[in-house]
Write a protein that holds these residues in place. Sequence first.
Motif, PDB file in Angstrom:
ATOM      1  N   LEU A 153       0.824  -1.206   0.000  1.00 42.16           N
ATOM      2  CA  LEU A 153       0.000   0.000   0.000  1.00 42.16           C
ATOM      3  C   LEU A 153       0.857   1.255   0.000  1.00 42.16           C
ATOM      4  O   LEU A 153       0.493   2.275  -0.571  1.00 42.16           O
ATOM      5  N   LEU A 154       2.014   1.163   0.641  1.00 46.78           N
ATOM      6  CA  LEU A 154       2.897   2.327   0.710  1.00 46.78           C
ATOM      7  C   LEU A 154       3.532   2.644  -0.633  1.00 46.78           C
ATOM      8  O   LEU A 154       3.657   3.813  -1.006  1.00 46.78           O
ATOM      9  N   ILE A 155       3.938   1.610  -1.366  1.00 43.57           N
ATOM     10  CA  ILE A 155       4.636   1.872  -2.631  1.00 43.57           C
ATOM     11  C   ILE A 155       3.719   1.707  -3.836  1.00 43.57           C
ATOM     12  O   ILE A 155       4.132   1.997  -4.956  1.00 43.57           O
ATOM     13  N   GLY A 156       2.468   1.257  -3.607  1.00 48.66           N
ATOM     14  CA  GLY A 156       1.514   1.062  -4.694  1.00 48.66           C
ATOM     15  C   GLY A 156       1.587  -0.372  -5.211  1.00 48.66           C
ATOM     16  O   GLY A 156       2.678  -0.935  -5.357  1.00 48.66           O
ATOM     17  N   TRP A 157       0.432  -0.970  -5.479  1.00 51.24           N
ATOM     18  CA  TRP A 157       0.398  -2.381  -5.867  1.00 51.24           C
ATOM     19  C   TRP A 157       1.127  -2.648  -7.175  1.00 51.24           C
ATOM     20  O   TRP A 157       1.838  -3.650  -7.304  1.00 51.24           O
ATOM     21  N   ASP A 158       0.983  -1.774  -8.163  1.00 52.29           N
ATOM     22  CA  ASP A 158       1.667  -2.000  -9.448  1.00 52.29           C
ATOM     23  C   ASP A 158       3.179  -1.960  -9.272  1.00 52.29           C
ATOM     24  O   ASP A 158       3.902  -2.797  -9.820  1.00 52.29           O
ATOM     25  N   ARG A 159       3.658  -0.973  -8.509  1.00 52.87           N
ATOM     26  CA  ARG A 159       5.091  -0.869  -8.253  1.00 52.87           C
ATOM     27  C   ARG A 159       5.588  -2.066  -7.437  1.00 52.87           C
ATOM     28  O   ARG A 159       6.660  -2.609  -7.682  1.00 52.87           O
ATOM     29  N   TYR A 160       4.777  -2.473  -6.452  1.00 47.02           N
ATOM     30  CA  TYR A 160       5.141  -3.613  -5.603  1.00 47.02           C
ATOM     31  C   TYR A 160       5.279  -4.885  -6.444  1.00 47.02           C
ATOM     32  O   TYR A 160       6.245  -5.643  -6.279  1.00 47.02           O
ATOM     33  N   PHE A 161       4.346  -5.118  -7.356  1.00 46.49           N
ATOM     34  CA  PHE A 161       4.432  -6.298  -8.222  1.00 46.49           C
ATOM     35  C   PHE A 161       5.701  -6.249  -9.065  1.00 46.49           C
ATOM     36  O   PHE A 161       6.407  -7.254  -9.210  1.00 46.49           O
ATOM     37  N   TYR A 162       6.002  -5.078  -9.597  1.00 47.50           N
ATOM     38  CA  TYR A 162       7.199  -4.933 -10.432  1.00 47.50           C
ATOM     39  C   TYR A 162       8.459  -5.243  -9.624  1.00 47.50           C
ATOM     40  O   TYR A 162       9.332  -6.006 -10.071  1.00 47.50           O
ATOM     41  N   VAL A 163       8.561  -4.670  -8.421  1.00 46.85           N
ATOM     42  CA  VAL A 163       9.741  -4.900  -7.586  1.00 46.85           C
ATOM     43  C   VAL A 163       9.843  -6.371  -7.196  1.00 46.85           C
ATOM     44  O   VAL A 163      10.926  -6.971  -7.215  1.00 46.85           O
ATOM     45  N   GLY A 324       6.846 -11.644 -15.322  1.00 46.42           N
ATOM     46  CA  GLY A 324       7.077 -10.202 -15.401  1.00 46.42           C
ATOM     47  C   GLY A 324       5.878  -9.480 -15.991  1.00 46.42           C
ATOM     48  O   GLY A 324       4.737  -9.936 -15.886  1.00 46.42           O
ATOM     49  N   GLY A 325       6.113  -8.343 -16.607  1.00 43.40           N
ATOM     50  CA  GLY A 325       5.014  -7.547 -17.135  1.00 43.40           C
ATOM     51  C   GLY A 325       4.317  -6.777 -16.031  1.00 43.40           C
ATOM     52  O   GLY A 325       4.902  -6.451 -15.001  1.00 43.40           O
ATOM     53  N   LYS A 326       3.032  -6.496 -16.219  1.00 43.30           N
ATOM     54  CA  LYS A 326       2.265  -5.741 -15.239  1.00 43.30           C
ATOM     55  C   LYS A 326       1.450  -6.686 -14.369  1.00 43.30           C
ATOM     56  O   LYS A 326       1.179  -7.821 -14.742  1.00 43.30           O
ATOM     57  N   MET A 327       1.028  -6.189 -13.214  1.00 45.44           N
ATOM     58  CA  MET A 327       0.393  -7.045 -12.218  1.00 45.44           C
ATOM     59  C   MET A 327      -0.789  -7.831 -12.783  1.00 45.44           C
ATOM     60  O   MET A 327      -0.917  -9.023 -12.552  1.00 45.44           O
ATOM     61  N   ASN A 328      -1.643  -7.171 -13.524  1.00 51.34           N
ATOM     62  CA  ASN A 328      -2.834  -7.848 -14.036  1.00 51.34           C
ATOM     63  C   ASN A 328      -2.861  -7.881 -15.567  1.00 51.34           C
ATOM     64  O   ASN A 328      -3.916  -7.907 -16.184  1.00 51.34           O
ATOM     65  N   ASN A 329      -1.666  -7.882 -16.147  1.00 56.05           N
ATOM     66  CA  ASN A 329      -1.557  -8.022 -17.602  1.00 56.05           C
ATOM     67  C   ASN A 329      -0.223  -8.696 -17.915  1.00 56.05           C
ATOM     68  O   ASN A 329       0.716  -8.074 -18.399  1.00 56.05           O
TER      69      ASN A 329
END
Length: 354
Positions: A153-163, A324-329
């Motif tokens: 929640l602090l870094i954002g879900w999309d960013r968290y998935f990427y990391v 890899g890619g995006k969290m829901n794509n």
Amino acid sequence: MERDSGNVQQFRKNYLRNCIRYSGTYTIDIEDALSRARSRRLSTDHYVTRGLGSALNALLPAFVLSQVIDPPRRFHLIAEHWNYGYFRETFSDFSDTSPCQIMKPAPANPDRNVAVFLHSNGSVTIDKPDALFEFNYVPHSREHDLVYWNLPLLIGWDRYFYVMSVTARAFLTPHPSVLAMIRRIWTELGGSYVFVHIRRGDKARESDLVNITRYTEVLQAKCNGSATVFVMSDGFRSHEEISLALAGDYHIVSYRVLMKRWGLYAAKEESTGHYQEKFDVLPEVQRRALAFELVASMYIGAMADFAVCTYSSNICRLIALFRGGKMNNNGVYSVDWPKWAVVVSNSLINIPDA
């Protein structure tokens, strides 16, 4: 699996360049603590064993956390006596020749009784220089859990998935023997195939099981004509079910089918699925063979044209990270949870301004 490969290499370079300057350490212990407690004649009341996917999905955010602590810390993993055999025979350590190896040596006396603070401004601090998180020792400290729950929640879900994805591909590199099998299977499949993972067994204790029809509906909707389907399942009944459902236009392949064809060893398969308590008492040779199979199969899923599985399964969520890619794509189609992560709340959970 080749997505963002440059970022994966950069992650490794950055860690190896910076880790020698880190004064503190953060260690996660995923060893077979239950057996260790019995051997030391300690109470087993607070020790549990975990599945392979569960353990891997715990050590990844631990690695991420070690780098967001202020200041960052060297990351260590205690897994020599994992219940899936020798961790170093399943995965390679990219830090193996550096002064700050991840898999060994860990600090002599890491402290499990540490205070972990997640501050209202988003920073994380730990009160002792050598911190230990024992994944198989319960209950975990509430402060420790709060950090893990709130980090996305602090870094954002999309960013968290990427990391998490970059960390997974940088750290969980298959051992050369596993990598050789992955390449052999991928070559046998011709480089173009689809992947299905079916989880049964003790998963029914925590989530609803999905009917085979749902898997086949999604697969058929995404496929253009006939296809080779690599099936990863934790029981031969599930394999038989989907093989019958897809008979005709699809060529069904599995790890065990290929091992039999090539005259190679594969551990005995359960009929109704994986049960952790049964797995934990298997001979070590079988547990190590199953770890080999699971990791090889996950990477086959990561390289498939697309994958159909259940995001309630740790294995499915790991495959998404490896792709890899995006969290829901990312080419993963879940037949239960609609997203890689189910967001229970969009607000931070009970964070005191410590």
